[in-house]
Design a protein around this motif. Structure first.
Motif, PDB file in Angstrom:
ATOM      1  N   TYR A  14       0.847  -1.200   0.000  1.00 25.59           N
ATOM      2  CA  TYR A  14       0.000   0.000   0.000  1.00 25.59           C
ATOM      3  C   TYR A  14       0.882   1.249   0.000  1.00 25.59           C
ATOM      4  O   TYR A  14       1.993   1.226   0.539  1.00 25.59           O
ATOM      5  CB  TYR A  14      -0.901   0.010   1.244  1.00 25.59           C
ATOM      6  N   ALA A  21       1.316  -5.700   2.363  1.00 28.50           N
ATOM      7  CA  ALA A  21       0.147  -6.330   2.979  1.00 28.50           C
ATOM      8  C   ALA A  21       0.008  -7.761   2.473  1.00 28.50           C
ATOM      9  O   ALA A  21      -0.461  -8.639   3.190  1.00 28.50           O
ATOM     10  CB  ALA A  21      -1.111  -5.528   2.658  1.00 28.50           C
ATOM     11  N   SER A  40      -6.391 -14.510  10.851  1.00 25.85           N
ATOM     12  CA  SER A  40      -6.633 -13.512  11.887  1.00 25.85           C
ATOM     13  C   SER A  40      -6.634 -12.111  11.290  1.00 25.85           C
ATOM     14  O   SER A  40      -6.186 -11.892  10.159  1.00 25.85           O
ATOM     15  CB  SER A  40      -5.621 -13.651  13.013  1.00 25.85           C
ATOM     16  N   GLY A  42      -5.967  -8.584   9.976  1.00 28.82           N
ATOM     17  CA  GLY A  42      -4.763  -7.951   9.439  1.00 28.82           C
ATOM     18  C   GLY A  42      -3.915  -8.866   8.566  1.00 28.82           C
ATOM     19  O   GLY A  42      -2.887  -8.442   8.034  1.00 28.82           O
ATOM     20  N   CYS A  43      -4.337 -10.126   8.359  1.00 25.15           N
ATOM     21  CA  CYS A  43      -3.498 -11.057   7.592  1.00 25.15           C
ATOM     22  C   CYS A  43      -3.614 -10.839   6.081  1.00 25.15           C
ATOM     23  O   CYS A  43      -2.864 -11.438   5.310  1.00 25.15           O
ATOM     24  CB  CYS A  43      -3.808 -12.498   7.956  1.00 25.15           C
ATOM     25  N   LYS A  45      -6.867 -10.686   4.189  1.00 24.68           N
ATOM     26  CA  LYS A  45      -8.057 -11.264   3.542  1.00 24.68           C
ATOM     27  C   LYS A  45      -8.793 -10.228   2.688  1.00 24.68           C
ATOM     28  O   LYS A  45      -9.102 -10.480   1.518  1.00 24.68           O
ATOM     29  CB  LYS A  45      -9.028 -11.831   4.602  1.00 24.68           C
ATOM     30  N   SER A  46      -9.080  -9.060   3.286  1.00 25.54           N
ATOM     31  CA  SER A  46      -9.816  -8.035   2.536  1.00 25.54           C
ATOM     32  C   SER A  46      -8.994  -7.528   1.357  1.00 25.54           C
ATOM     33  O   SER A  46      -9.550  -7.180   0.312  1.00 25.54           O
ATOM     34  CB  SER A  46     -10.177  -6.858   3.441  1.00 25.54           C
ATOM     35  N   THR A  47      -7.686  -7.488   1.526  1.00 27.02           N
ATOM     36  CA  THR A  47      -6.821  -7.044   0.424  1.00 27.02           C
ATOM     37  C   THR A  47      -6.942  -7.996  -0.768  1.00 27.02           C
ATOM     38  O   THR A  47      -7.010  -7.544  -1.920  1.00 27.02           O
ATOM     39  CB  THR A  47      -5.359  -6.915   0.906  1.00 27.02           C
ATOM     40  N   LYS A  50     -10.250  -7.192  -2.427  1.00 24.21           N
ATOM     41  CA  LYS A  50     -10.176  -5.912  -3.157  1.00 24.21           C
ATOM     42  C   LYS A  50      -9.434  -6.079  -4.491  1.00 24.21           C
ATOM     43  O   LYS A  50      -9.777  -5.439  -5.484  1.00 24.21           O
ATOM     44  CB  LYS A  50      -9.520  -4.828  -2.291  1.00 24.21           C
TER      45      LYS A  50
HETATM   46  P1  ADP Z   1      -7.798  -8.517   6.978  1.00 27.93           P
HETATM   47  O1  ADP Z   1      -8.960  -8.281   6.081  1.00 27.93           O
HETATM   48  O2  ADP Z   1      -7.295  -9.924   6.953  1.00 27.93           O
HETATM   49  O3  ADP Z   1      -8.064  -8.078   8.381  1.00 27.93           O
HETATM   50  P2  ADP Z   1      -6.507  -6.424   5.405  1.00 27.93           P
HETATM   51  O4  ADP Z   1      -6.392  -6.971   4.047  1.00 27.93           O
HETATM   52  O5  ADP Z   1      -7.582  -5.451   5.684  1.00 27.93           O
HETATM   53  O6  ADP Z   1      -6.556  -7.637   6.462  1.00 27.93           O
HETATM   54  O7  ADP Z   1      -5.139  -5.730   5.800  1.00 27.93           O
HETATM   55  C1  ADP Z   1      -3.868  -6.350   5.631  1.00 27.93           C
HETATM   56  C2  ADP Z   1      -2.787  -5.372   6.077  1.00 27.93           C
HETATM   57  O8  ADP Z   1      -2.773  -4.246   5.205  1.00 27.93           O
HETATM   58  C3  ADP Z   1      -2.982  -4.823   7.471  1.00 27.93           C
HETATM   59  O9  ADP Z   1      -1.723  -4.678   8.063  1.00 27.93           O
HETATM   60  C4  ADP Z   1      -3.623  -3.472   7.226  1.00 27.93           C
HETATM   61  O10 ADP Z   1      -3.322  -2.581   8.271  1.00 27.93           O
HETATM   62  C5  ADP Z   1      -2.982  -3.049   5.916  1.00 27.93           C
HETATM   63  N1  ADP Z   1      -3.875  -2.186   5.109  1.00 27.93           N
HETATM   64  C6  ADP Z   1      -5.121  -2.481   4.689  1.00 27.93           C
HETATM   65  N2  ADP Z   1      -5.640  -1.484   3.927  1.00 27.93           N
HETATM   66  C7  ADP Z   1      -4.673  -0.528   3.875  1.00 27.93           C
HETATM   67  C8  ADP Z   1      -4.576   0.755   3.215  1.00 27.93           C
HETATM   68  N3  ADP Z   1      -5.578   1.237   2.472  1.00 27.93           N
HETATM   69  N4  ADP Z   1      -3.416   1.462   3.395  1.00 27.93           N
HETATM   70  C9  ADP Z   1      -2.405   0.967   4.124  1.00 27.93           C
HETATM   71  N5  ADP Z   1      -2.419  -0.230   4.744  1.00 27.93           N
HETATM   72  C10 ADP Z   1      -3.526  -0.972   4.623  1.00 27.93           C
END
Ligand code: ADP
Ligand code: MG
Length: 235
Positions: A14, A21, A40, A42-43, A45-47, A50
């Motif tokens: 990011y 990430a 868990s 922050g691993c 998943k949402s990334t 996306k």
């Molecule tokens: P999960 O969905 O498994 O909780 P995320 O995919 O949301 O994890 O986040 C993975 C990592 O990327 C985390 O460390 C989070 O803080 C970081 N992160 C997520 N979105 C952003 C962003 N837009 N900018 C910077 N860091 C991000």
């Protein structure tokens, strides 16, 4: 089987971050599969979702995905100033669908998700479970190749969650769509998915094929599968 989604050696860094990430993520989803990503907070998943939705680009590796991907977000992410009907119609309006066709599709999706009675209500009049159903109906209305669901149950009580589990299995059976679901609960993943992908610290740690018949929680093998994944989850 056709691989409808494939990630090869994918990295996401990011902007302004120093640690990626996602790093060296390799995974695939076959057409018609229901895959659950767990891990868990922050691993990553949402990334991954996306990336598949095309909301962000990878900074390394190769992402293969279909054009039409629809995502339903945590809490449903509805527009509060639009009725349930108009929220579900939103994607179809953007695609300039003729009004009579739009009406037929919206009615069908509202009925399928059991929210037809709330068509003229606003999101603030709905429970969390109902809002989540509207988000799923909206995603399905555009007939996507892939449906992405990011922690759809995280804000719901256990009974509502159980009902929504059944509805998602029903949607999956009826539409035969490819579904990628994110959860942080092992039991939920084993209740629903064909295949569970465990993520740790920005990459794929392991995956598990679940071959139990539905409803799964009543099956003798359920706890065995949950225990196996739990061991790796906390390892
Ligand atoms: P999960 O969905 O498994 O909780 P995320 O995919 O949301 O994890 O986040 C993975 C990592 O990327 C985390 O460390 C989070 O803080 C970081 N992160 C997520 N979105 C952003 C962003 N837009 N900018 C910077 N860091 C991000
Ligand atoms: Mg997340």
């Amino acid at each position: 089987m056709t691989r409808i989604i494939e990630l090869k050696h994918v990295e996401v860094l990011y902007p302004l971050e120093t640690k990626p990430a996602l790093h060296d993520v390799n995974l695939f989803v076959e057409e018609g599969e229901l895959v659950c990503l767990i891990g868990s907070s922050g691993c990553g998943k949402s990334t991954v979702l996306k990336l598949i939705a095309g909301l962000i680009q990878s900074t390394g590796g190769i992402v293969t995905k279909p054009d039409r991907v629809a995502m339903s977000f945590q809490q449903g992410a509805l527009f509060p100033w639009l009725t349930v009907y108009e929220n579900v119609a939103l994607g179809l309006r953007q695609m300039q669908t003729p009004e009579d066709l739009l009406h037929r599709i919206v009615e069908r999706e509202l009925r399928a998700m059991h929210i037809h009675d709330f068509a003229l209500k606003y999101p603030s009049d709905l429970s969390g479970g109902q809002r989540q159903r509207v988000g799923i109906a909206r995603a399905l209305a555009v007939d996507p190749h892939v449906l992405l669901l990011d922690e759809p149950f995280s804000a719901l009580d256990p009974q509502t969650t159980a009902q929504l589990h059944d509805d998602i299995i029903e949607v999956w059976r009826r539409t035969k769509k490819t579904i990628v679901l994110v959860s942080h609960l092992i039991e939920e993943a084993v209740s629903l998915a064909d295949r569970v992908i465990l993520m740790k610290d920005g990459t794929v740690a392991s995956e598990y094929k679940i071959e139990l018949p539905y409803p799964r929680r009543e099956n003798d093998g359920f706890h065995k599968d949950v225990m196996k994944i739990r061991k790796d989850f906390f390892a």
